[in-house]
Every structure is written in structure tokens, then in C-alpha cells.
Write a protein that holds these residues in place. Sequence first.
Motif, PDB file in Angstrom:
ATOM      1  N   LEU A   1      -5.383  -2.942  -2.721  1.00 46.06           N
ATOM      2  CA  LEU A   1      -5.539  -1.555  -3.178  1.00 46.06           C
ATOM      3  C   LEU A   1      -6.972  -1.076  -2.980  1.00 46.06           C
ATOM      4  O   LEU A   1      -7.213   0.122  -2.820  1.00 46.06           O
ATOM      5  CB  LEU A   1      -5.138  -1.426  -4.644  1.00 46.06           C
ATOM      6  CG  LEU A   1      -3.665  -1.696  -4.968  1.00 46.06           C
ATOM      7  CD1 LEU A   1      -3.364  -1.363  -6.420  1.00 46.06           C
ATOM      8  CD2 LEU A   1      -2.752  -0.907  -4.031  1.00 46.06           C
ATOM      9  N   TRP A   2      -7.930  -2.014  -2.979  1.00 47.36           N
ATOM     10  CA  TRP A   2      -9.304  -1.640  -2.625  1.00 47.36           C
ATOM     11  C   TRP A   2      -9.334  -1.060  -1.212  1.00 47.36           C
ATOM     12  O   TRP A   2     -10.068  -0.096  -0.936  1.00 47.36           O
ATOM     13  CB  TRP A   2     -10.233  -2.863  -2.694  1.00 47.36           C
ATOM     14  CG  TRP A   2     -10.559  -3.343  -4.069  1.00 47.36           C
ATOM     15  CD1 TRP A   2     -10.094  -4.467  -4.677  1.00 47.36           C
ATOM     16  CD2 TRP A   2     -11.449  -2.725  -5.002  1.00 47.36           C
ATOM     17  NE1 TRP A   2     -10.633  -4.593  -5.935  1.00 47.36           N
ATOM     18  CE2 TRP A   2     -11.472  -3.533  -6.160  1.00 47.36           C
ATOM     19  CE3 TRP A   2     -12.227  -1.573  -4.982  1.00 47.36           C
ATOM     20  CZ2 TRP A   2     -12.244  -3.230  -7.269  1.00 47.36           C
ATOM     21  CZ3 TRP A   2     -13.000  -1.266  -6.089  1.00 47.36           C
ATOM     22  CH2 TRP A   2     -13.003  -2.092  -7.218  1.00 47.36           C
TER      23      TRP A   2
ATOM     24  N   LEU B   1       0.828  -1.212   0.000  1.00 48.12           N
ATOM     25  CA  LEU B   1       0.000   0.000   0.000  1.00 48.12           C
ATOM     26  C   LEU B   1       0.858   1.255   0.000  1.00 48.12           C
ATOM     27  O   LEU B   1       0.576   2.215  -0.738  1.00 48.12           O
ATOM     28  CB  LEU B   1      -0.924   0.015   1.217  1.00 48.12           C
ATOM     29  CG  LEU B   1      -2.090  -0.959   1.260  1.00 48.12           C
ATOM     30  CD1 LEU B   1      -3.109  -0.504   2.299  1.00 48.12           C
ATOM     31  CD2 LEU B   1      -2.767  -1.089  -0.088  1.00 48.12           C
ATOM     32  N   GLU B   2       1.890   1.272   0.826  1.00 52.07           N
ATOM     33  CA  GLU B   2       2.720   2.473   0.908  1.00 52.07           C
ATOM     34  C   GLU B   2       3.510   2.689  -0.380  1.00 52.07           C
ATOM     35  O   GLU B   2       3.738   3.833  -0.790  1.00 52.07           O
ATOM     36  CB  GLU B   2       3.661   2.377   2.107  1.00 52.07           C
ATOM     37  CG  GLU B   2       2.951   2.314   3.450  1.00 52.07           C
ATOM     38  CD  GLU B   2       1.936   3.429   3.624  1.00 52.07           C
ATOM     39  OE1 GLU B   2       2.211   4.587   3.243  1.00 52.07           O
ATOM     40  OE2 GLU B   2       0.831   3.141   4.144  1.00 52.07           O
ATOM     41  N   THR B   3       3.918   1.596  -1.020  1.00 51.94           N
ATOM     42  CA  THR B   3       4.620   1.728  -2.299  1.00 51.94           C
ATOM     43  C   THR B   3       3.722   2.374  -3.342  1.00 51.94           C
ATOM     44  O   THR B   3       4.124   3.309  -4.045  1.00 51.94           O
ATOM     45  CB  THR B   3       5.086   0.346  -2.790  1.00 51.94           C
ATOM     46  OG1 THR B   3       6.034  -0.185  -1.873  1.00 51.94           O
ATOM     47  CG2 THR B   3       5.718   0.446  -4.174  1.00 51.94           C
ATOM     48  N   VAL B   4       2.488   1.899  -3.447  1.00 50.20           N
ATOM     49  CA  VAL B   4       1.555   2.471  -4.423  1.00 50.20           C
ATOM     50  C   VAL B   4       1.208   3.907  -4.048  1.00 50.20           C
ATOM     51  O   VAL B   4       1.176   4.797  -4.907  1.00 50.20           O
ATOM     52  CB  VAL B   4       0.279   1.605  -4.507  1.00 50.20           C
ATOM     53  CG1 VAL B   4      -0.788   2.292  -5.360  1.00 50.20           C
ATOM     54  CG2 VAL B   4       0.605   0.232  -5.084  1.00 50.20           C
TER      55      VAL B   4
ATOM     56  N   LEU C   1      -6.565   7.624  -8.257  1.00 49.72           N
ATOM     57  CA  LEU C   1      -6.191   6.484  -9.099  1.00 49.72           C
ATOM     58  C   LEU C   1      -7.423   5.825  -9.705  1.00 49.72           C
ATOM     59  O   LEU C   1      -8.530   5.907  -9.169  1.00 49.72           O
ATOM     60  CB  LEU C   1      -5.431   5.446  -8.276  1.00 49.72           C
ATOM     61  CG  LEU C   1      -4.112   5.882  -7.630  1.00 49.72           C
ATOM     62  CD1 LEU C   1      -3.537   4.739  -6.810  1.00 49.72           C
ATOM     63  CD2 LEU C   1      -3.122   6.345  -8.692  1.00 49.72           C
ATOM     64  N   THR C   2      -7.195   5.138 -10.821  1.00 50.86           N
ATOM     65  CA  THR C   2      -8.185   4.226 -11.385  1.00 50.86           C
ATOM     66  C   THR C   2      -7.659   2.812 -11.204  1.00 50.86           C
ATOM     67  O   THR C   2      -6.544   2.501 -11.639  1.00 50.86           O
ATOM     68  CB  THR C   2      -8.424   4.504 -12.876  1.00 50.86           C
ATOM     69  OG1 THR C   2      -8.904   5.841 -13.044  1.00 50.86           O
ATOM     70  CG2 THR C   2      -9.448   3.534 -13.455  1.00 50.86           C
ATOM     71  N   LEU C   3      -8.427   1.970 -10.524  1.00 50.33           N
ATOM     72  CA  LEU C   3      -8.050   0.572 -10.308  1.00 50.33           C
ATOM     73  C   LEU C   3      -8.860  -0.311 -11.236  1.00 50.33           C
ATOM     74  O   LEU C   3     -10.090  -0.221 -11.269  1.00 50.33           O
ATOM     75  CB  LEU C   3      -8.308   0.166  -8.849  1.00 50.33           C
ATOM     76  CG  LEU C   3      -7.679   1.040  -7.757  1.00 50.33           C
ATOM     77  CD1 LEU C   3      -8.027   0.481  -6.388  1.00 50.33           C
ATOM     78  CD2 LEU C   3      -6.177   1.143  -7.934  1.00 50.33           C
ATOM     79  N   VAL C   4      -8.185  -1.155 -11.984  1.00 46.72           N
ATOM     80  CA  VAL C   4      -8.844  -2.030 -12.959  1.00 46.72           C
ATOM     81  C   VAL C   4      -8.373  -3.459 -12.732  1.00 46.72           C
ATOM     82  O   VAL C   4      -7.166  -3.718 -12.647  1.00 46.72           O
ATOM     83  CB  VAL C   4      -8.540  -1.595 -14.411  1.00 46.72           C
ATOM     84  CG1 VAL C   4      -9.280  -2.509 -15.397  1.00 46.72           C
ATOM     85  CG2 VAL C   4      -8.937  -0.140 -14.635  1.00 46.72           C
TER      86      VAL C   4
END
Length: 517
Positions: free
Chosen positions: A419-420, A399-402, A432-435
Motif C-alpha cells: 500500500l506504500w 492494490l486494485e482491491t484497496v 487514505l491514512t495508512l497505519v
Amino acid sequence: MKRARKRSREAYPGLAAGAFALGLYAATLAPTTLPYDLPELPDAAMLQMQACVLGITHPTGYPSYLVLTHLFTYLPFGDCAYAVNLASAVYAALAVVAVYWAGLLLARSVIAALVGALAFGVGTTFWSQAVIAEVYTLNALLVALSLGVLLLWREQRRDRYLLLAALLLGLCLTNHMTSGALLPAAFLFVAAVERRKLLEWRLILKGAGLFVLGLLPYAYLPLRASMEPPMSANKPDTPERFWYVVSGGNLRGTFFAFGPGEMPGRMRMYLEHLFENFHWVLVEVGLLGFLALLVWDRAAALLLGVPYAIWLVHALGNNIVDVELYFIPTYLVLALCVSRGGALLLSEAQVLLGRLGGAPAGFGAAALSGLLLLASLASLPRAYAANDMSGYYRGREILETVACRVEPGSTVLHHRSNLWYLVLVEERRRDLTLVDPFRHNREVSYADLVWPAEMDLRTTDRVYGTDDPSGLKSARIAVRRGPVYLLAQEEADPRPFREAGWRVVRVEGPLYRLLPP
């Protein structure tokens, strides 16, 4: 008064076993958010997020788990993910107490019941589920309570316990559908104990009503879906989608995947797992206990043997990566059989040693009790080492990296990752857009695959390219809007991008930047 005092004294060892187990689970508990990782962590990341935001999970929905676990998220310490992990530990410790109680009712021996409960509680597989976000410890708790209440009804013959069992059986189904194996077992048990109860229509109607009441948590699924929760998975707000979720959805394709010729190999696999969880001495004691039930207590043999057989056949035929978790209910049954077998050994030893009289008799009984207790804890050091998640921060590191390394307005391709949790629970990096185009069921009308979009699957496929499981189509569409990254975990594989000519540049850990050819 004397009976009440005796029951109180008998309760203390079970409560002590539960407290001991809770201490072990708390000491080894995962401290924060978890990543998606096969085969150990297929669902934990998603369950943490869904319990925190009161979302809707993958099939079969697990409404009881979500609602009960959400209550833990109001604890004033730790992050939300920790609270969800802690819920599993509490359910597991209560399950140990419930197994002790059911074993006591079955065997009428405090030591034997304690042996069965401890053996179950420190089993490697069960312990592994007590330190992460998962549904299996709550399932064990509800199953053990159901069995215990049925045994209590037999002992006291009060209809209220039979009605309570009906309520619990319905509630079991709202957490894990495999607990449906208890239904035929309960029917046969009642028929064997007091068949006329099955002809009392008022009692039957009351029981049916309470069973349906136990199913009430299923109403959470369409009601919550209609409120547009942050995560709605397959959005069960129509009859078709509701049935898809509660009936198992895409998981049904894994049932009965192995033929008769493959069963010997599957059975060997089960036995290997069994002896990893129970000392061989206790397995022998459990077999002795079940044989004793067959000879002297056939009603209890039906109550335990029928669901054991159903759970075992279902698990052996199920082609899923974490099939060993489906063995946990069979371990619970074995623990109860250990209680019965241990009680038989202790009683026979007392008879034999009683002929000696004096100190040798007392010493011999104490020695046998001590050996059984030692055997119940034999797997503790190995299980502790295998399940110690107290220093596991990989999910937090991801999480911290992203959060720190991904450029603003980027698209991140991922699969069932935490990431959710980043965007929905911690409400960070909502730019961000998560796909998630990887490995999802393409035969449904709705699947929550994209943040922050809210649309049916056909539209999601068209707008975000989620109909291509390689992720290439999603990346080609996303790169028109800005930078694209890949969180490489299991199915989210960077190789198809390299093969298609994309530059795949590692940023940090499993995070990659995708640059088009």
C-alpha cells in the motif's frame, strides 16, 4: 596480440552464460508490484517502493542497492515495480558472468569455469532472488567481482588491481554487511601471495583511501534523510540513528540465536538446502576442488575458505525466516570450487585418455565435459517451476482491491505492505491514512509507520496508537475519524479484533472492514 585474442575467446562462454541466465530470469520475472508475504517475500514490497522514490530502507540501509536500482526505474517499459524486479535479474546475470571470470582465473579451464557459473546461476535459491526486488543478487555480483579482482592481481601482480579490490570491498559493505567476511580473507590472501605488499605504506594508504571511497554510498543515508524523502524508515539523520541503521538495528537480535547443541540440526538444514541447489555430483567436485586448493594453492584456499566459514557460521546462528538467502554467498564459493575441481578432473582425464591416443581420447574428454555441463543444469527444470513469477499478480490485485473498495477518507491497518507503493509511487488513494502498528522495533526514536504523518515514534504512538502490536488501539483511535479496514497479511491478524468484540467483515481477498463493538 595472441594473448588478447585468447582472452577474447575465453570471454565469450562467460558472456553466453550470463545471457542465458538473463533470459531465464526475464522469462520468470515478477511482472509488477509484490505483496508482503512470509517467508518468501518479507522485504520485496517495501524495496520496490523505496527504490522507486529513493527512500531509505530498514537496517542496514542498502544505499548502493537503492541508488543503482533507482536508475532502472527510468526504463520506458513496465511499471516501476517491474523495473526494480528487472534490476535484480540484471545483477544476477552479471553475477553469473563474474563467477565465470573468477572461476576462469582460479582454474584456467573454460569448461570448468562455465560449469561453476551455470550451476550457481540456475540454483533454486539464487534464482528466486533474481525475479523479485531484493538485495542478494547485487551482493553476489559485488562479492564475485571482489574475488575475481584479487585473483587477477595475483596473476598479473599490478598494484592497480589490489587498489581496485580495496574499492570493491568497501562498496560491498554498503550493499550487505555480511560481505565484511571478505576483509580478513583478502588480508590473508595478500599475505600468502606477496607479504611485502602489506609493508608498502604508500600502497596501504592508497588502499585505505579507496576502501573509504567505496564506503561513500553510506553518505546517501543521512543526506537523503535530511531531504525528507517520502519514506525514511528509521530516518538516519543523527549519529545515533545512522549507527542504528548501518549496524543492523533490530536485526542484531537474531544473531547467534542458536547454541552449540543446536548446530547439528542447523547443519542438516544447510545441507538439505545445498543439495536443492547443486547436483550431488557437483558438490563432490567442489569438495575435490577445495582439497586441491589446500594442497596446491593455499592462498586461494584462504581467499575462499575463510569467508565461506564466516558466512556459514553466521547463517547457521541467525534466527530469521529467510535464512536460506544467507547461504547464497557460500554457494558462490562452492561454484568456484566446482570450477577448480572440474578443471582437475578434466586435466587428469586428458592425461589418462591421452595414452590411448586418437579418437577415443578426444571423445572421452568431450564426454566428461558434457557430463559436467549436464550436472550444472540438472536443477534447471525444478528451479524454473519453483521460481516462475511471470504470472504472479497478487500484489497488483491487492492494490486494485484497496483502490476500488475502500471508502474515501478511511484508515487501513497493514504491515509492510505494498500500500506504500499505491500512495507513494502510483500516487493513488492519497486520501487514505495508512497505519502499521504491527511488529516494529519500539526501542528507536523514529519509525516511519504512518501515511501521511511525519513524526517521531513517541508522537506516532500517542496519536495513532502504534504502541499496541495487536492493532486494537490504532483501530479504536482511527474509528473516531472514519471507516477502518485491515489488510490481513501475516502479522496483521484479524483474530485479536474478533476476540475483542469487533465485527470483522471480509470485503475482498485479504481486505477486511473493522466495525467496533
